[in-house]
Scaffold this motif. Structure first.
Motif, PDB file in Angstrom:
ATOM      1  N   HIS A 126       0.819  -1.224   0.000  1.00  0.00           N
ATOM      2  CA  HIS A 126       0.000   0.000   0.000  1.00  0.00           C
ATOM      3  C   HIS A 126       0.848   1.267   0.000  1.00  0.00           C
ATOM      4  O   HIS A 126       0.321   2.365  -0.200  1.00  0.00           O
ATOM      5  N   CYS A 127       2.135   1.147   0.268  1.00  0.00           N
ATOM      6  CA  CYS A 127       2.945   2.303   0.659  1.00  0.00           C
ATOM      7  C   CYS A 127       3.547   3.073  -0.512  1.00  0.00           C
ATOM      8  O   CYS A 127       4.429   3.908  -0.316  1.00  0.00           O
TER       9      CYS A 127
ATOM     10  N   LEU B 241      -2.541   7.812   1.333  1.00  0.00           N
ATOM     11  CA  LEU B 241      -2.831   7.033   2.534  1.00  0.00           C
ATOM     12  C   LEU B 241      -2.296   7.688   3.798  1.00  0.00           C
ATOM     13  O   LEU B 241      -2.740   7.360   4.895  1.00  0.00           O
ATOM     14  N   PHE B 242      -1.363   8.595   3.653  1.00  0.00           N
ATOM     15  CA  PHE B 242      -0.657   9.120   4.814  1.00  0.00           C
ATOM     16  C   PHE B 242      -0.892  10.619   5.021  1.00  0.00           C
ATOM     17  O   PHE B 242      -0.114  11.293   5.678  1.00  0.00           O
ATOM     18  N   LEU B 243      -1.979  11.111   4.442  1.00  0.00           N
ATOM     19  CA  LEU B 243      -2.349  12.500   4.645  1.00  0.00           C
ATOM     20  C   LEU B 243      -2.875  12.696   6.059  1.00  0.00           C
ATOM     21  O   LEU B 243      -3.317  11.747   6.720  1.00  0.00           O
ATOM     22  N   ASP B 244      -2.857  13.929   6.527  1.00  0.00           N
ATOM     23  CA  ASP B 244      -3.407  14.233   7.845  1.00  0.00           C
ATOM     24  C   ASP B 244      -4.867  13.809   7.893  1.00  0.00           C
ATOM     25  O   ASP B 244      -5.640  14.050   6.970  1.00  0.00           O
TER      26      ASP B 244
ATOM     27  N   ALA C  92       5.334   7.457   3.271  1.00  0.00           N
ATOM     28  CA  ALA C  92       5.333   6.185   4.000  1.00  0.00           C
ATOM     29  C   ALA C  92       6.649   5.984   4.743  1.00  0.00           C
ATOM     30  O   ALA C  92       6.667   5.512   5.887  1.00  0.00           O
ATOM     31  N   VAL C  93       7.746   6.352   4.107  1.00  0.00           N
ATOM     32  CA  VAL C  93       9.045   6.185   4.754  1.00  0.00           C
ATOM     33  C   VAL C  93       9.130   7.067   5.996  1.00  0.00           C
ATOM     34  O   VAL C  93       9.563   6.624   7.066  1.00  0.00           O
TER      35      VAL C  93
END
Length: 319
Positions: A212-213, A218-221, A295-296
């Motif tokens: 998924h990364c 996917l990693f928004l606030d 993601a990292v």
């Protein structure tokens, strides 16, 4: 209510299991973690740590004892480990008095409370739950590895839950190899067998894996990451070229892919991340999957930092 979890590991995964425990401490409320150590070094390290909430399980406690001893002698280590997740769940449901068991792979890690996921399971009245891989379109061809990912499996301690865990254990004892993707492909039948007693976990932030990364959205606030599965993450070895990573001085270095270039460009791009025998200390290979920078920074950086801290803890306690 005290929630019961279980996991297993050998020494190569001991720091990951300890990092999982620390994440449960931060996010899981009242819990018990049943831990099955697979070698003496791992057993001794967790005995010395004497962590609150950890209950150590011995291989000698697991049934069917004589059959498991024969399997251990005859199966390669990888498939032997994969056999034991189902057997551990089956045994715990029989004698631990837990109202439910959530199995977690040792290389999973909580980033926030799992209460929404337990609420989801409770709401639908399920006795069994598993997390889908949710492969994005670019990885749809991996569906032959299983619709579900075995990194997190839930059983209620009732007839349906015990029946499913027992069936899974019997299947893995009979066969656990590449053809069954270890213990994983057996999960694909649970929906048709158990009907409404089975639930496929919906929460998008639960069971996130490296597949998924690649997607920064996917990693928004506002996105709630609950459980991350650090599939494939390991210490780098000479010859690794993808997703090399090192933490130092409150920051990190990361290169998506190292390619052959003239020396001056190579040095400019990745500095001391060139993987050589003299330069392997503190270097990790995150995964073979392409990763986005979000993601990292938001997932791998805190996870590897926790992993390095817990590796140091284990080394000190075993010194």
């Amino acid at each position: 209510m005290v929630q019961s979890y279980c996991t297993l590991c050998d020494w190569s995964y001991a720091a990951k299991a300890l990092a999982l425990y620390r994440s449960l401490e931060r996010h899981a409320g009242d819990f018990v973690l049943w831990l099955l150590p697979l070698d003496e070094q791992t057993l001794r390290s967790f005995e010395r740590l004497a962590l609150p909430g950890v209950r150590l399980v011995s291989l000698a406690d697991l049934e069917p004892r004589s059959m498991l001893a024969d399997l251990q002698a005859g199966r390669i280590h990888r498939w032997w480990c994969f056999t034991l997740a189902s057997v551990l769940c089956d045994n715990l449901l029989s004698w631990s008095a837990s109202t439910s068991i959530m199995y977690l792979d040792a290389d999973t890690f909580l980033f926030s409370s799992p209460e929404l996921v337990f609420g989801e399971i409770e709401l639908c009245g399920a006795s069994i739950a598993a997390v889908p891989h949710r492969f994005p379109p670019r990885y749809v061809h991996y569906v032959d590895r299983g619709y579900f990912n075995v990194s997190s499996v839930y059983f209620r301690n009732d007839d349906a839950g015990r029946g499913c865990a027992g069936r899974w254990a019997a299947q893995c004892i009979a066969r656990c190899d590449e053809s069954t993707v270890g213990d994983q492909l057996y999960l694909d039948d649970w929906g048709s067998i158990y009907g409404e007693r089975f639930h496929a976990i919906v929460h998008r932030g639960y069971g996130v894996g490296p597949w998924h990364c690649h997607d920064p959205s996917l990693f928004l606030d506002g996105y709630q990451l609950v459980l991350f599965h650090a599939h494939e993450l390991r210490v780098a070895v000479e010859g690794d070229r993808h997703n090399l990573f090192r933490i130092g001085d409150g920051a990190y270095e990361w290169i998506q892919e190292w390619v052959e270039m003239p020396v001056e460009i190579k040095v400019e791009r990745i500095g001391d991340l060139v993987p050589t025998a003299e330069n392997m200390k503190g270097l990790w290979r995150l995964t073979d999957y392409p990763l986005c920078a979000e993601a990292v920074g938001k997932v791998y950086y805190p996870y590897v930092a926790a992993l390095e801290q817990d590796q140091g803890c284990l080394e000190r306690i075993m010194a």
